[in-house]
Motif scaffolding. Structure first.
Motif, mmCIF file in Angstrom:
data_model
loop_
_atom_site.group_PDB
_atom_site.id
_atom_site.type_symbol
_atom_site.label_atom_id
_atom_site.label_comp_id
_atom_site.label_asym_id
_atom_site.label_seq_id
_atom_site.Cartn_x
_atom_site.Cartn_y
_atom_site.Cartn_z
ATOM 1 N N LEU A 1 -0.215 12.125 2.879
ATOM 2 C CA LEU A 1 0.424 13.437 2.857
ATOM 3 C C LEU A 1 0.596 13.877 1.404
ATOM 4 N N ASP A 2 0.115 15.072 1.081
ATOM 5 C CA ASP A 2 0.195 15.582 -0.293
ATOM 6 C C ASP A 2 0.610 17.047 -0.261
ATOM 7 N N GLY A 3 1.353 17.447 -1.265
ATOM 8 C CA GLY A 3 1.732 18.848 -1.407
ATOM 9 C C GLY A 3 1.954 19.192 -2.868
ATOM 10 N N SER A 4 1.606 20.395 -3.247
ATOM 11 C CA SER A 4 1.849 20.837 -4.623
ATOM 12 C C SER A 4 2.094 22.337 -4.640
ATOM 13 N N ALA A 5 2.863 22.770 -5.629
ATOM 14 C CA ALA A 5 3.109 24.190 -5.875
ATOM 15 C C ALA A 5 3.001 24.417 -7.372
ATOM 16 N N TYR B 1 4.072 25.833 -14.274
ATOM 17 C CA TYR B 1 5.025 24.896 -13.702
ATOM 18 C C TYR B 1 4.371 24.212 -12.501
ATOM 19 N N SER B 2 4.426 22.900 -12.492
ATOM 20 C CA SER B 2 3.749 22.125 -11.459
ATOM 21 C C SER B 2 4.754 21.246 -10.725
ATOM 22 N N LEU B 3 4.888 21.464 -9.425
ATOM 23 C CA LEU B 3 5.729 20.638 -8.553
ATOM 24 C C LEU B 3 4.833 19.968 -7.521
ATOM 25 N N TYR B 4 5.042 18.699 -7.246
ATOM 26 C CA TYR B 4 4.161 18.006 -6.311
ATOM 27 C C TYR B 4 4.877 16.804 -5.685
ATOM 28 N N ALA B 5 4.327 16.365 -4.553
ATOM 29 C CA ALA B 5 4.775 15.139 -3.885
ATOM 30 C C ALA B 5 3.563 14.548 -3.180
ATOM 31 N N ASN B 6 3.264 13.286 -3.450
ATOM 32 C CA ASN B 6 2.152 12.578 -2.821
ATOM 33 C C ASN B 6 2.688 11.304 -2.195
ATOM 34 N N THR B 7 2.284 11.028 -0.960
ATOM 35 C CA THR B 7 2.735 9.800 -0.325
ATOM 36 C C THR B 7 1.621 9.156 0.476
ATOM 37 N N ARG C 1 0.817 -1.216 0.000
ATOM 38 C CA ARG C 1 0.000 0.000 0.000
ATOM 39 C C ARG C 1 0.847 1.261 0.000
ATOM 40 N N SER C 2 1.963 1.269 0.684
ATOM 41 C CA SER C 2 2.794 2.472 0.769
ATOM 42 C C SER C 2 3.316 2.856 -0.616
ATOM 43 N N ALA C 3 3.235 4.152 -0.924
ATOM 44 C CA ALA C 3 3.665 4.625 -2.242
ATOM 45 C C ALA C 3 4.093 6.082 -2.162
ATOM 46 N N LEU C 4 4.902 6.493 -3.131
ATOM 47 C CA LEU C 4 5.388 7.873 -3.193
ATOM 48 C C LEU C 4 5.482 8.299 -4.652
ATOM 49 N N ASP C 5 5.006 9.509 -4.940
ATOM 50 C CA ASP C 5 5.187 10.131 -6.251
ATOM 51 C C ASP C 5 5.742 11.533 -6.060
ATOM 52 N N VAL C 6 6.779 11.860 -6.810
ATOM 53 C CA VAL C 6 7.355 13.204 -6.819
ATOM 54 C C VAL C 6 7.583 13.568 -8.276
ATOM 55 N N GLY C 7 7.139 14.753 -8.683
ATOM 56 C CA GLY C 7 7.288 15.074 -10.086
ATOM 57 C C GLY C 7 7.243 16.550 -10.411
ATOM 58 N N PHE C 8 7.479 16.825 -11.699
ATOM 59 C CA PHE C 8 7.490 18.188 -12.228
ATOM 60 C C PHE C 8 6.798 18.191 -13.580
ATOM 61 N N ILE D 1 -0.164 27.167 -3.729
ATOM 62 C CA ILE D 1 0.577 26.196 -2.922
ATOM 63 C C ILE D 1 -0.416 25.482 -2.023
ATOM 64 N N LEU D 2 -0.454 24.154 -2.127
ATOM 65 C CA LEU D 2 -1.395 23.334 -1.363
ATOM 66 C C LEU D 2 -0.631 22.345 -0.491
ATOM 67 N N GLY D 3 -1.133 22.157 0.712
ATOM 68 C CA GLY D 3 -0.610 21.131 1.606
ATOM 69 C C GLY D 3 -1.768 20.371 2.223
ATOM 70 N N SER D 4 -1.698 19.045 2.204
ATOM 71 C CA SER D 4 -2.809 18.226 2.678
ATOM 72 C C SER D 4 -2.310 17.131 3.599
ATOM 73 N N VAL D 5 -3.065 16.879 4.664
ATOM 74 C CA VAL D 5 -2.773 15.776 5.577
ATOM 75 C C VAL D 5 -4.073 15.039 5.851
ATOM 76 N N GLY D 6 -3.998 13.726 5.887
ATOM 77 C CA GLY D 6 -5.201 12.935 6.113
ATOM 78 C C GLY D 6 -4.867 11.517 6.526
ATOM 79 N N GLY D 7 -5.897 10.728 6.709
ATOM 80 C CA GLY D 7 -5.729 9.339 7.090
ATOM 81 C C GLY D 7 -6.755 8.463 6.410
ATOM 82 N N ARG D 8 -6.420 7.183 6.257
ATOM 83 C CA ARG D 8 -7.333 6.223 5.633
ATOM 84 C C ARG D 8 -7.453 5.011 6.554
#
Length: 342
Positions: free
Chosen positions: A239-243, A221-227, A189-196, A252-259
């Protein structure tokens, strides 16, 4: 001379009523992870499964005259390959948004493709391109013009000649590219995406009125990281973030949550999730969602706390996001056969 002044004033009002004639922002979502092809063409086909479909709806600032309504959807898939991990992926993204009394709209269709290269069994890098066609349009039916006034009174039966000064529909091509790093162990289930992502590479012209200088679409220009971090058999941290940057605009967005997983088996998965997203200096967006097998659905509602709250009365607007992933039944070597069939 007086008529020319009125005409210039009317054209100025049109420019003010069409804010996207000048450098403008692209469509955006608070739950940006539910619209991957809008974040980066390199995310095309980056998911566990064979086919993916997304649908998104956002109604922003419904309490003010110039509100924005946005719809979008996408489909993407892995192309057939003899390799265990298909390297080529393809997708399509369509969007439509509308704003203001002039019904200013933008309809776009993009075809995207990506190439994914494994680095290890859990690390992958992909690069992507997208080519699109945009239709940009507005209507003059709800607008008023100076030559529609007779004897100091507005006469809606008079057909304005000023309304024909602008083209009301234009088309332009668009090119975007990006790169993405994906980390996920097989069947984990654990995953990470980082991109431009780099959008509007060709800097297309979006002017309704001919003339110089041409009004061009600024690059985005789009920078992001989702985990997604598995902390127990029943719970994940999200945990998600984008600029994003486009001309003078930034988001600029920052998100925290749980599943919370109620059921987590190969044949069935049910989970509830919740969290909150903050947009820099502007709004907070609490969100809730559900995972049911291959369906993911989320709902959120923006609440403004910036100075714009005077106009919006703190109501930014609702957003609905849906993702469905189709996956084939796993081969027998992934799951032990029942002794009955041995």
């Amino acid at each position: 001379m007086k008529r020319q002044i009125y005409k210039s004033f009317a054209l100025a009002l049109v420019c003010l009523s069409l804010p996207l004639i000048v450098v403008a922002q692209d469509i955006h979502y608070s739950n940006f992870g539910f619209s991957p092809l809008n974040m980066n063409p390199a995310l095309t086909g980056v998911f566990n499964g064979e086919y993916r479909g997304t649908a998104n709806y956002r109604n922003q600032w419904n309490g003010v005259p110039v509100n924005y309504t946005t719809y979008s959807g996408s489909v993407d898939m892995k192309m057939a390959s003899k390799q265990d991990i298909p390297p080529f992926r393809i997708g399509a993204f369509i969007s439509h948004d509308k704003a203001g009394w002039s019904k200013l709209s933008n309809t776009a269709l993009y075809i995207s493709g990506s190439y994914l290269r494994p680095l290890t069994v859990r690390d992958f890098v992909s690069g992507g391109l997208s080519l699109g066609l945009n239709q940009r349009a507005f209507k003059t039916g709800d607008l008023t013009w100076d030559d529609q006034f007779a004897n100091r009174r507005f006469d809606p039966t008079i057909v304005s000649q000023d309304a024909t000064t602008f083209d009301q529909t234009i088309f332009y091509p668009d090119l975007s590219a990006g790169i993405n790093y994906h980390r996920q162990a097989p069947r984990q289930r654990s995953a990470l995406d980082v991109g431009f992502g780099y959008f509007h590479i060709n800097n297309p012209t979006r002017s309704f009125k001919d003339g110089e200088p041409a009004v061009r679409c600024a690059p985005r220009y789009s920078l992001y990281a989702n985990t997604n971090v598995k902390v127990s058999e029943a719970f994940d941290i999200l945990l998600d973030g984008s600029a994003q940057f486009q001309g003078p605009h930034r988001e600029i967005l920052g998100s925290v949550g749980g599943r919370l997983y109620l059921v987590d088996r190969h044949t069935k998965q049910i989970a509830l999730q919740a969290g909150i997203t903050l947009r820099n200096g502007d709004a907070a967006s609490p969100h809730v969602g559900i995972v049911y097998n291959r369906w993911k659905v989320a709902v959120n509602f923006d609440s403004n706390f910036s100075q714009f709250k005077t106009a919006s009365e703190r109501f930014g607007g609702p957003e609905l996001n849906v993702v469905y992933i189709f996956a084939k039944v796993r081969p027998a070597n992934y799951c032990a056969l029942c002794p009955t069939y041995l």
